[in-house]
Design a protein around this motif. Structure first.
Motif, PDB file in Angstrom:
ATOM      1  N   ARG A   8      -1.838   8.516  -5.267  1.00 56.92           N
ATOM      2  CA  ARG A   8      -1.186   7.815  -6.374  1.00 56.92           C
ATOM      3  C   ARG A   8       0.316   7.914  -6.148  1.00 56.92           C
ATOM      4  O   ARG A   8       0.835   9.022  -6.035  1.00 56.92           O
ATOM      5  N   VAL A   9       0.974   6.765  -6.068  1.00 58.59           N
ATOM      6  CA  VAL A   9       2.392   6.754  -5.741  1.00 58.59           C
ATOM      7  C   VAL A   9       3.194   5.933  -6.740  1.00 58.59           C
ATOM      8  O   VAL A   9       2.694   4.980  -7.322  1.00 58.59           O
ATOM      9  N   ILE A  10       4.432   6.349  -6.931  1.00 62.30           N
ATOM     10  CA  ILE A  10       5.397   5.615  -7.736  1.00 62.30           C
ATOM     11  C   ILE A  10       6.371   4.976  -6.758  1.00 62.30           C
ATOM     12  O   ILE A  10       6.884   5.653  -5.858  1.00 62.30           O
ATOM     13  N   LYS A  11       6.618   3.687  -6.944  1.00 58.56           N
ATOM     14  CA  LYS A  11       7.497   2.993  -6.003  1.00 58.56           C
ATOM     15  C   LYS A  11       8.247   1.887  -6.725  1.00 58.56           C
ATOM     16  O   LYS A  11       7.754   1.319  -7.704  1.00 58.56           O
ATOM     17  N   ASN A  12       9.436   1.561  -6.254  1.00 60.22           N
ATOM     18  CA  ASN A  12      10.200   0.444  -6.777  1.00 60.22           C
ATOM     19  C   ASN A  12       9.665  -0.854  -6.187  1.00 60.22           C
ATOM     20  O   ASN A  12       9.285  -0.898  -5.006  1.00 60.22           O
ATOM     21  N   TYR A  13       9.675  -1.916  -6.966  1.00 57.80           N
ATOM     22  CA  TYR A  13       9.154  -3.211  -6.523  1.00 57.80           C
ATOM     23  C   TYR A  13       9.856  -3.680  -5.251  1.00 57.80           C
ATOM     24  O   TYR A  13       9.206  -4.174  -4.325  1.00 57.80           O
ATOM     25  N   GLU A  14      11.166  -3.506  -5.182  1.00 52.05           N
ATOM     26  CA  GLU A  14      11.957  -3.975  -4.048  1.00 52.05           C
ATOM     27  C   GLU A  14      11.579  -3.274  -2.744  1.00 52.05           C
ATOM     28  O   GLU A  14      11.859  -3.773  -1.665  1.00 52.05           O
ATOM     29  N   LYS A  15      10.955  -2.120  -2.834  1.00 49.32           N
ATOM     30  CA  LYS A  15      10.625  -1.348  -1.643  1.00 49.32           C
ATOM     31  C   LYS A  15       9.178  -1.534  -1.177  1.00 49.32           C
ATOM     32  O   LYS A  15       8.746  -0.908  -0.231  1.00 49.32           O
ATOM     33  N   LEU A  16       8.447  -2.410  -1.859  1.00 45.34           N
ATOM     34  CA  LEU A  16       7.062  -2.675  -1.476  1.00 45.34           C
ATOM     35  C   LEU A  16       7.015  -3.610  -0.273  1.00 45.34           C
ATOM     36  O   LEU A  16       7.869  -4.484  -0.116  1.00 45.34           O
ATOM     37  N   ASP A  17       5.977  -3.462   0.552  1.00 39.66           N
ATOM     38  CA  ASP A  17       5.810  -4.378   1.676  1.00 39.66           C
ATOM     39  C   ASP A  17       5.272  -5.710   1.154  1.00 39.66           C
ATOM     40  O   ASP A  17       4.741  -5.804   0.040  1.00 39.66           O
ATOM     41  N   GLU A  18       5.416  -6.750   1.956  1.00 41.47           N
ATOM     42  CA  GLU A  18       5.057  -8.110   1.540  1.00 41.47           C
ATOM     43  C   GLU A  18       3.576  -8.240   1.186  1.00 41.47           C
ATOM     44  O   GLU A  18       3.218  -8.922   0.227  1.00 41.47           O
ATOM     45  N   GLU A  19       2.709  -7.581   1.911  1.00 35.47           N
ATOM     46  CA  GLU A  19       1.274  -7.657   1.621  1.00 35.47           C
ATOM     47  C   GLU A  19       0.957  -7.085   0.239  1.00 35.47           C
ATOM     48  O   GLU A  19       0.170  -7.658  -0.517  1.00 35.47           O
ATOM     49  N   THR A  20       1.597  -5.980  -0.110  1.00 32.94           N
ATOM     50  CA  THR A  20       1.376  -5.382  -1.434  1.00 32.94           C
ATOM     51  C   THR A  20       1.913  -6.294  -2.527  1.00 32.94           C
ATOM     52  O   THR A  20       1.260  -6.490  -3.557  1.00 32.94           O
TER      53      THR A  20
END
Length: 121
Positions: A8-20
């Motif tokens: 389970r991870v917390i991440k910023n939208y801008e740092k997500l890969d394109e597939e995600t």
């Protein structure tokens, strides 16, 4: 025998890969703001984010309601009403090789905001 739990991870939208990001758009074709979860962290600060599940991980994507609205407003894949365009939907379904029914998720079942098992990524 216990089931293997997904990270389970917390991440910023801008740092997500394109597939995600494409998967998120398929899961939330009518925008993100109405699906945000709000909770207080261990320090008592109010947080909000968008839950999203892949085969490998449970994500909690940090964003406020105003950020969620701005992301959709600035994204050419969404129309003026904040709905994912059919062309974008078809492209992403093809890219991710998913059926339309597989893109729908029950966001309430994804993450428990009280879960301390979230990790920064």
């Amino acid at each position: 025998m216990s089931a293997v739990q997904k990270p389970r991870v917390i991440k910023n939208y801008e740092k997500l890969d394109e597939e995600t990001i494409q998967g998120i758009k398929l899961a939330y074709p009518e925008g993100f703001s109405q699906h945000l979860i709000r909770f207080r962290d261990v320090d008592g600060r109010l947080n909000s984010g968008l839950p999203f599940e892949t085969d490998e991980k449970y994500y909690f994507i940090r964003m406020t309601k105003s950020e969620a609205l701005l992301i959709i407003d600035d994204d050419d894949d969404y129309d003026d009403d904040g709905n994912l365009l059919d062309e974008a939907r078809e492209t992403y379904e093809d890219n991710l090789d998913v059926d339309e029914d597989d893109a729908d998720i029950a966001d309430a079942d994804l993450l428990d905001p009280d879960d301390v098992g979230l990790e920064e990524e």
